[in-house]
Design a protein around this motif. Structure first.
Motif, short mmCIF file in Angstrom:
data_model
loop_
_atom_site.label_atom_id
_atom_site.label_comp_id
_atom_site.label_asym_id
_atom_site.label_seq_id
_atom_site.Cartn_x
_atom_site.Cartn_y
_atom_site.Cartn_z
N ARG A 60 -10.76 69.33 -51.54
CA ARG A 60 -11.74 68.41 -52.14
C ARG A 60 -13.14 68.67 -51.61
O ARG A 60 -13.88 67.77 -51.23
N ILE A 61 -13.48 69.97 -51.56
CA ILE A 61 -14.83 70.38 -51.15
C ILE A 61 -15.38 71.31 -52.23
O ILE A 61 -14.64 71.74 -53.12
N GLY A 62 -16.62 71.64 -52.13
CA GLY A 62 -17.23 72.55 -53.09
C GLY A 62 -16.93 74.00 -52.78
O GLY A 62 -16.54 74.36 -51.66
N ARG A 63 -17.12 74.83 -53.78
CA ARG A 63 -16.88 76.27 -53.66
C ARG A 63 -17.76 76.88 -52.56
O ARG A 63 -17.29 77.70 -51.75
N THR A 64 -19.02 76.50 -52.52
CA THR A 64 -19.95 77.03 -51.53
C THR A 64 -19.51 76.64 -50.11
O THR A 64 -19.55 77.47 -49.20
N THR A 65 -19.09 75.41 -49.93
CA THR A 65 -18.61 74.96 -48.63
C THR A 65 -17.36 75.73 -48.23
O THR A 65 -17.20 76.12 -47.06
N CYS A 66 -16.49 75.98 -49.19
CA CYS A 66 -15.28 76.75 -48.93
C CYS A 66 -15.63 78.17 -48.47
O CYS A 66 -15.05 78.66 -47.50
N PHE A 67 -16.58 78.80 -49.14
CA PHE A 67 -17.01 80.14 -48.72
C PHE A 67 -17.62 80.07 -47.31
O PHE A 67 -17.43 81.00 -46.52
N SER A 68 -18.33 79.02 -46.99
CA SER A 68 -18.90 78.87 -45.64
C SER A 68 -17.81 78.79 -44.58
O SER A 68 -17.92 79.39 -43.51
N LEU A 69 -16.74 78.05 -44.88
CA LEU A 69 -15.61 77.96 -43.96
C LEU A 69 -14.95 79.32 -43.77
O LEU A 69 -14.55 79.68 -42.66
N ILE A 70 -14.85 80.07 -44.85
CA ILE A 70 -14.26 81.41 -44.78
C ILE A 70 -15.13 82.33 -43.93
O ILE A 70 -14.65 83.02 -43.04
N ARG A 71 -16.45 82.31 -44.19
CA ARG A 71 -17.37 83.16 -43.42
C ARG A 71 -17.35 82.82 -41.94
O ARG A 71 -17.45 83.69 -41.08
N ALA A 72 -17.19 81.52 -41.62
CA ALA A 72 -17.16 81.08 -40.22
C ALA A 72 -15.81 81.36 -39.56
O ALA A 72 -15.66 81.14 -38.36
N GLY A 73 -14.83 81.82 -40.33
CA GLY A 73 -13.52 82.10 -39.78
C GLY A 73 -12.65 80.86 -39.62
O GLY A 73 -11.59 80.91 -38.99
N GLU A 74 -13.07 79.74 -40.18
CA GLU A 74 -12.32 78.49 -40.06
C GLU A 74 -11.20 78.39 -41.09
O GLU A 74 -10.22 77.67 -40.87
N LEU A 75 -11.36 79.07 -42.22
CA LEU A 75 -10.35 79.07 -43.27
C LEU A 75 -9.92 80.51 -43.51
O LEU A 75 -10.75 81.37 -43.80
N GLU A 76 -8.64 80.76 -43.35
CA GLU A 76 -8.10 82.11 -43.50
C GLU A 76 -8.25 82.60 -44.93
O GLU A 76 -8.04 81.85 -45.88
N SER A 77 -8.61 83.87 -45.07
CA SER A 77 -8.67 84.49 -46.39
C SER A 77 -8.47 85.99 -46.23
O SER A 77 -8.49 86.51 -45.12
N LEU A 78 -8.26 86.65 -47.34
CA LEU A 78 -8.13 88.10 -47.32
C LEU A 78 -8.63 88.66 -48.64
O LEU A 78 -8.78 87.94 -49.62
N MET A 79 -8.89 89.95 -48.62
CA MET A 79 -9.33 90.63 -49.83
C MET A 79 -8.13 91.31 -50.47
O MET A 79 -7.35 91.97 -49.78
N VAL A 80 -7.97 91.12 -51.75
CA VAL A 80 -6.93 91.80 -52.53
C VAL A 80 -7.72 92.59 -53.58
O VAL A 80 -8.26 92.01 -54.51
N GLY A 81 -7.79 93.90 -53.36
CA GLY A 81 -8.69 94.69 -54.19
C GLY A 81 -10.11 94.23 -53.88
O GLY A 81 -10.53 94.20 -52.74
N GLY A 82 -10.83 93.81 -54.88
CA GLY A 82 -12.18 93.29 -54.67
C GLY A 82 -12.23 91.78 -54.75
O GLY A 82 -13.30 91.20 -54.82
N LEU A 83 -11.06 91.12 -54.71
CA LEU A 83 -11.00 89.68 -54.90
C LEU A 83 -10.69 88.96 -53.59
O LEU A 83 -9.80 89.36 -52.85
N ARG A 84 -11.40 87.89 -53.31
CA ARG A 84 -11.16 87.07 -52.12
C ARG A 84 -10.06 86.08 -52.46
O ARG A 84 -10.13 85.37 -53.45
N ARG A 85 -9.01 86.03 -51.64
CA ARG A 85 -7.91 85.10 -51.85
C ARG A 85 -7.61 84.36 -50.56
O ARG A 85 -7.82 84.86 -49.46
N VAL A 86 -7.09 83.13 -50.71
CA VAL A 86 -6.76 82.26 -49.58
C VAL A 86 -5.26 82.03 -49.61
O VAL A 86 -4.72 81.61 -50.65
#
Length: 77
Positions: A32-58
């Motif tokens: 229940r947050i915005g897309r930009t906030t979610c990307f900020s959490l990812i950049r800060a390492g607080e929310l796990e994500s990975l790249m699949v090809g050129g796509l960011r996935r959580v």
């Protein structure tokens, strides 16, 4: 800062099975947050994500893990 309890219900199921990976938008919706906030959490390492090809996935369990960590931090404070 208060943390609300949110429903992390599965997002759109494909073939009757829950998704293993979420788009950033789906993860943001779960939290229940915005897309930009979610990307900020990812950049800060607080929310796990990975790249699949050129796509960011959580990973589907990452939003719940993020909330669990935040709750534990809040209790410890």
């Amino acid at each position: 800062m208060s943390i609300a309890i949110v429903d992390t219900a599965p997002v759109a199921e494909v073939d009757g099975t829950a998704p293993v990976l979420l788009t950033v938008e789906e993860a943001a919706r779960c939290l229940r947050i915005g897309r930009t906030t979610c990307f900020s959490l990812i950049r800060a390492g607080e929310l796990e994500s990975l790249m699949v090809g050129g796509l960011r996935r959580v990973p589907a369990d990452a939003p719940a893990a993020y909330l669990a960590r935040r709750r534990a931090e809040r209790r410890a404070a």
